[in-house]
Design an enzyme around this catalytic site. Structure first.
Site, short mmCIF file in Angstrom:
data_model
loop_
_atom_site.label_atom_id
_atom_site.label_comp_id
_atom_site.label_asym_id
_atom_site.label_seq_id
_atom_site.Cartn_x
_atom_site.Cartn_y
_atom_site.Cartn_z
N ASP A 1 -17.73 -20.80 -2.51
CA ASP A 1 -16.61 -20.01 -3.01
C ASP A 1 -15.78 -20.82 -4.02
O ASP A 1 -15.43 -20.32 -5.08
CB ASP A 1 -15.73 -19.53 -1.86
CG ASP A 1 -14.55 -18.70 -2.36
OD1 ASP A 1 -14.81 -17.68 -3.03
OD2 ASP A 1 -13.39 -19.09 -2.13
N SER B 1 -26.14 -27.78 -2.01
CA SER B 1 -26.95 -29.00 -2.21
C SER B 1 -26.09 -30.13 -2.78
O SER B 1 -26.43 -31.30 -2.65
CB SER B 1 -28.14 -28.71 -3.13
OG SER B 1 -27.68 -28.54 -4.46
N PRO C 1 -11.27 -0.17 -2.92
CA PRO C 1 -12.51 -0.81 -3.38
C PRO C 1 -13.73 0.07 -3.09
O PRO C 1 -13.75 0.85 -2.14
CB PRO C 1 -12.58 -2.09 -2.54
CG PRO C 1 -11.22 -2.24 -1.92
CD PRO C 1 -10.72 -0.84 -1.75
N SER D 1 -18.23 -26.24 -1.53
CA SER D 1 -18.04 -24.89 -1.02
C SER D 1 -18.48 -23.89 -2.09
O SER D 1 -18.00 -23.95 -3.22
CB SER D 1 -16.56 -24.67 -0.68
OG SER D 1 -16.16 -23.37 -1.02
N LYS E 1 -22.98 -30.43 -1.78
CA LYS E 1 -21.94 -30.54 -0.74
C LYS E 1 -20.60 -29.94 -1.22
O LYS E 1 -19.53 -30.50 -0.99
CB LYS E 1 -21.73 -31.99 -0.29
CG LYS E 1 -23.01 -32.61 0.26
CD LYS E 1 -22.77 -33.79 1.14
CE LYS E 1 -23.97 -34.27 1.93
NZ LYS E 1 -25.30 -33.93 1.41
N SER F 1 -12.00 -11.57 -5.36
CA SER F 1 -12.26 -11.59 -3.92
C SER F 1 -13.72 -11.92 -3.66
O SER F 1 -14.61 -11.38 -4.33
CB SER F 1 -11.93 -10.23 -3.32
OG SER F 1 -12.00 -10.29 -1.91
N TYR G 1 0.79 -1.23 0.00
CA TYR G 1 0.00 0.00 0.00
C TYR G 1 0.83 1.29 0.00
O TYR G 1 0.78 2.07 -0.94
CB TYR G 1 -0.97 -0.01 1.19
CG TYR G 1 -1.92 -1.18 1.12
CD1 TYR G 1 -2.86 -1.26 0.10
CD2 TYR G 1 -1.86 -2.22 2.04
CE1 TYR G 1 -3.72 -2.34 -0.01
CE2 TYR G 1 -2.71 -3.31 1.93
CZ TYR G 1 -3.65 -3.37 0.92
OH TYR G 1 -4.49 -4.44 0.80
N SER H 1 -8.11 -13.35 -2.40
CA SER H 1 -7.55 -13.05 -1.09
C SER H 1 -8.12 -13.99 -0.02
O SER H 1 -9.30 -14.32 -0.01
CB SER H 1 -7.78 -11.58 -0.70
OG SER H 1 -9.08 -11.21 -1.00
N HIS I 1 -7.57 1.32 1.16
CA HIS I 1 -7.32 -0.08 1.51
C HIS I 1 -6.23 -0.31 2.55
O HIS I 1 -6.14 -1.39 3.13
CB HIS I 1 -6.96 -0.83 0.22
CG HIS I 1 -7.40 -2.26 0.21
ND1 HIS I 1 -7.37 -3.06 1.33
CD2 HIS I 1 -7.86 -3.05 -0.79
CE1 HIS I 1 -7.79 -4.27 1.01
NE2 HIS I 1 -8.10 -4.30 -0.27
N SER J 1 -8.11 -14.59 4.21
CA SER J 1 -7.87 -13.85 5.46
C SER J 1 -6.89 -14.59 6.37
O SER J 1 -7.01 -15.80 6.58
CB SER J 1 -9.19 -13.65 6.19
OG SER J 1 -8.94 -13.10 7.46
#
Length: 617
Positions: free
Chosen positions: A421, A415, A111, A419, A417, A545, A98, A445, A334, A447
């Site tokens: 994401d 449904s 963002p 993830s 099973k 993200s 940054y 990204s 950010h 966490s």
């Protein structure tokens, strides 16, 4: 979903001093992964995105790096740093990702968030909404000040809450070579005002009474009306537009701006404020299906010098944006925080606004909010004109498409099973492969908040398994059953990489740590960091993200490379909000095309799963 009452009203209204510190100290430190593990995983991550010849060369370099003593030396040095500090990565990351980054914060770093369109379309509605919103922010701030913010958990693990203490009353300050971030919330006299900007004019709005109680919604509304009525002129110099420049140019202009005592005091008042509230003029008219995309650019950059870009101070950590036409959202700088704490603040404020009614309050006369003055010299005027030109070029270059994918949300992957994401990321790999017939370096990204002062690491979504699935999906010679197997493998691989990343065992921050250690300790950079494969791995054509929220909103950001895409999404139960960005100056990229390709990929994957009978157990 049961509404947690603690979100609307803090359970413990009394201050719990020391609770935050005790919580932070109970968190584990970020580990340094084993060197051999990272080298092996790095090679695996390169496989789908680099040519075999380059891969062979990298294999050799990694071998030398591990056995020649250089890697071991750097690893030991990094492990020493980890023992001596709270988090071996966080200061470096803030600096490298940054503060040393010299591109403009708009589009390239900050963002935006688009909230659902509000019902109002006049100034009364706009100000009523703004008053409630400010009140909601103060309600959230009370939990931070009293250290009663509910601690978040992920997979049963407590998360670091540090970022929540960094987002209010803070601001980025430009420098000639590197920036700084200041936070005023711990000052002996903590800030008690919000900056309000209307028609490019900045005001100090005090939001607390002398006894420390916050103003009521009604009182804030009255103060906002005073601000509105004393900023009707539309010909003021847009001083805030200076904050859109590249950081070196802005750093010079900033030093020039604050030479004047009046200007310096005005800038300091903006920097110290709890947050900024931008009361925007209506944005250009857009059809209903383009409305969200138009709102996204309003949040990201304000639409250019003719629209609302001067109605901002982009260095401010949090700026809420409320248009007279019902468009609203925010943009955040950010450096101090990632998306989830910002979204948590939004969820709280939206929920609070749904429950708070305007209460008629005894009419205590309140002082007129102070207008911030700026003395504009010819030199500053020239800086403003230069900033307008650079900004408008960037505004015309950015293409953003916000789509609401209506066919399903988290419900379908769950449904099966899978993830949600991982399901979306694999669909994105397929969408990209269909367009370009290659896989590319992909950043998602992850966490690191399981660790003290944790920020993020990279989930590399382009895996050997996602590449195998993308290639097989449209092949007529591969049976559906086999396609489903490959899909499941790809989804599992993504899930496994995610788990590895959130536990501090991914490769990217470790490699960065080794590289930065080499810069500090060695006379020359090891060959693995000068390698073509490393450059390719760091060139993220897809920067992505997942930012889930209770609120039906979507976050958006620009691409991180000139020929890349920015993709952000919020999966709701039965639909998915996506924002896709690209640069018009790149002939190869097209945000609409990728958005369409992504929608098609999601539908095709669902159809594949529906049409393929489950193998009998």
């Amino acid at each position: 979903m049961v509404k947690s009452s603690s979100l609307v009203r803090p359970v413990a209204v009394t201050k719990v001093p020391g609770r935050y510190l005790a919580h932070q100290e109970s968190l584990p430190k970020l580990p340094v992964p084993p060197l051999q593990q990272t080298c092996e995983r790095y090679l695996r991550a390169l496989e789908p995105i680099v040519e075999e010849e380059d891969l062979q060369h990298t294999r050799q370099l990694l071998e030398e790096f591990q056995t020649g003593g250089v890697g071991e030396r750097l690893q030991k040095s990094l492990e020493r740093k980890a023992r001596k500090t709270d988090n071996w990565l966080s200061d470096w990351w803030l600096q490298v990702a940054y503060l040393d980054y010299r591109m403009p914060v708009i589009v390239h770093s900050s963002p935006g968030v688009v909230l659902p369109r509000m019902e109002f379309n006049d100034r009364q509605g706009q100000m009523r909404f703004a008053a409630k919103l400010i009140s909601g922010v103060l309600d959230f701030k009370t939990m931070i000040d009293n250290e009663t913010l509910p601690v978040e958990h992920l997979g049963g693990q407590k998360l670091c809450m540090n970022q929540y203490y960094r987002v209010l009353s803070s601001c980025r300050i430009p420098g000639l070579k590197s920036d700084t971030v200041v936070n005023y919330s711990q000052d002996r006299r903590a800030p008690t005002h919000v900056t309000v900007v209307h028609n490019f004019q900045f005001f100090v709005l005090d939001v607390y009474n002398s006894d420390g109680t916050p103003l009521t919604v009604d009182q804030i509304y009255i103060q906002l009306e005073k601000i509105w009525n004393s900023s009707l002129q539309t010909n003021k110099e847009p001083i805030g537009i200076l904050t859109t420049q590249d950081r070196n140019t802005w750093g010079k202009a900033y030093n020039n701006l604050i030479k004047d005592r009046v200007n310096k005091e005005s800038v300091r008042a903006i920097q110290k404020s709890i947050c900024t509230v931008c009361l925007d003029a209506p944005m250009p008219r857009a059809s209903d299906d383009m409305y969200r995309s138009r709102a996204a650019v309003q949040m990201l950059h304000g639409g250019g010098s003719r629209w609302n870009s001067g109605n901002r101070w982009f260095d401010k950590t949090i700026q809420f944006i409320i248009g007279e036409d019902g468009s609203c959202g925010l943009i955040y700088e950010h450096a101090p925080a990632e998306g989830p704490p910002i979204v948590k603040l939004i969820d709280h404020v939206v929920e609070y606004m749904g429950t708070s009614e305007m209460v008629r309050t005894p009419m205590v006369p309140l002082p007129m909010p102070k207008k911030l003055r700026f003395n504009i010299t010819p030199e500053i005027k020239k800086d403003i004109e230069d900033a307008k030109q650079s900004l408008n070029i960037l505004v015309h270059d950015l293409d953003v498409r916000v789509i609401v994918f209506p066919h399903f949300g988290k419900n379908v992957p769950k449904s099966h099973k899978m993830s949600p994401d991982a399901f979306i990321q694999v669909a994105l790999q397929l969408a990209y492969y269909r367009m370009y017939k290659v896989c590319c370096a992909t950043y998602e990204s992850a966490s690191l908040r399981m660790f003290r002062l944790g920020r993020t690491d990279t989930i590399r979504s382009a895996t050997i398994d996602s590449a195998a699935f993308a290639k097989a999906m449209d092949s007529p010679t591969v049976q559906n059953m086999e396609k489903v197997n490959l899909l499941e493998k790809a989804v599992k691989a993504h899930r496994a990489y995610t788990d590895m990343a959130i536990r501090g065992q991914a490769i990217d921050r470790h490699l960065l740590g080794l590289k930065l250690t080499a810069i500090e300790d060695l006379t020359s950079l090891p060959d693995i960091f000068m390698d073509t494969s490393y450059a390719k791995a760091q060139h993220y054509n897809l920067s992505t993200s997942q930012v889930p929220a209770k609120t039906d909103c979507v976050m958006c950001f620009g691409p991180v490379v000139p020929d890349g895409y920015g993709v952000c999404y919020n999966p709701m139960d039965e639909h998915i909000n996506f924002a896709v960005s690209a640069f018009n100056s790149c002939a190869e990229t097209d945000a609409s095309r990728l958005a369409q390709s992504l929608e098609q990929a999601l539908v095709d994957i669902r159809d594949l799963l529906d049409q393929t009978p489950k193998a009998k157990l």
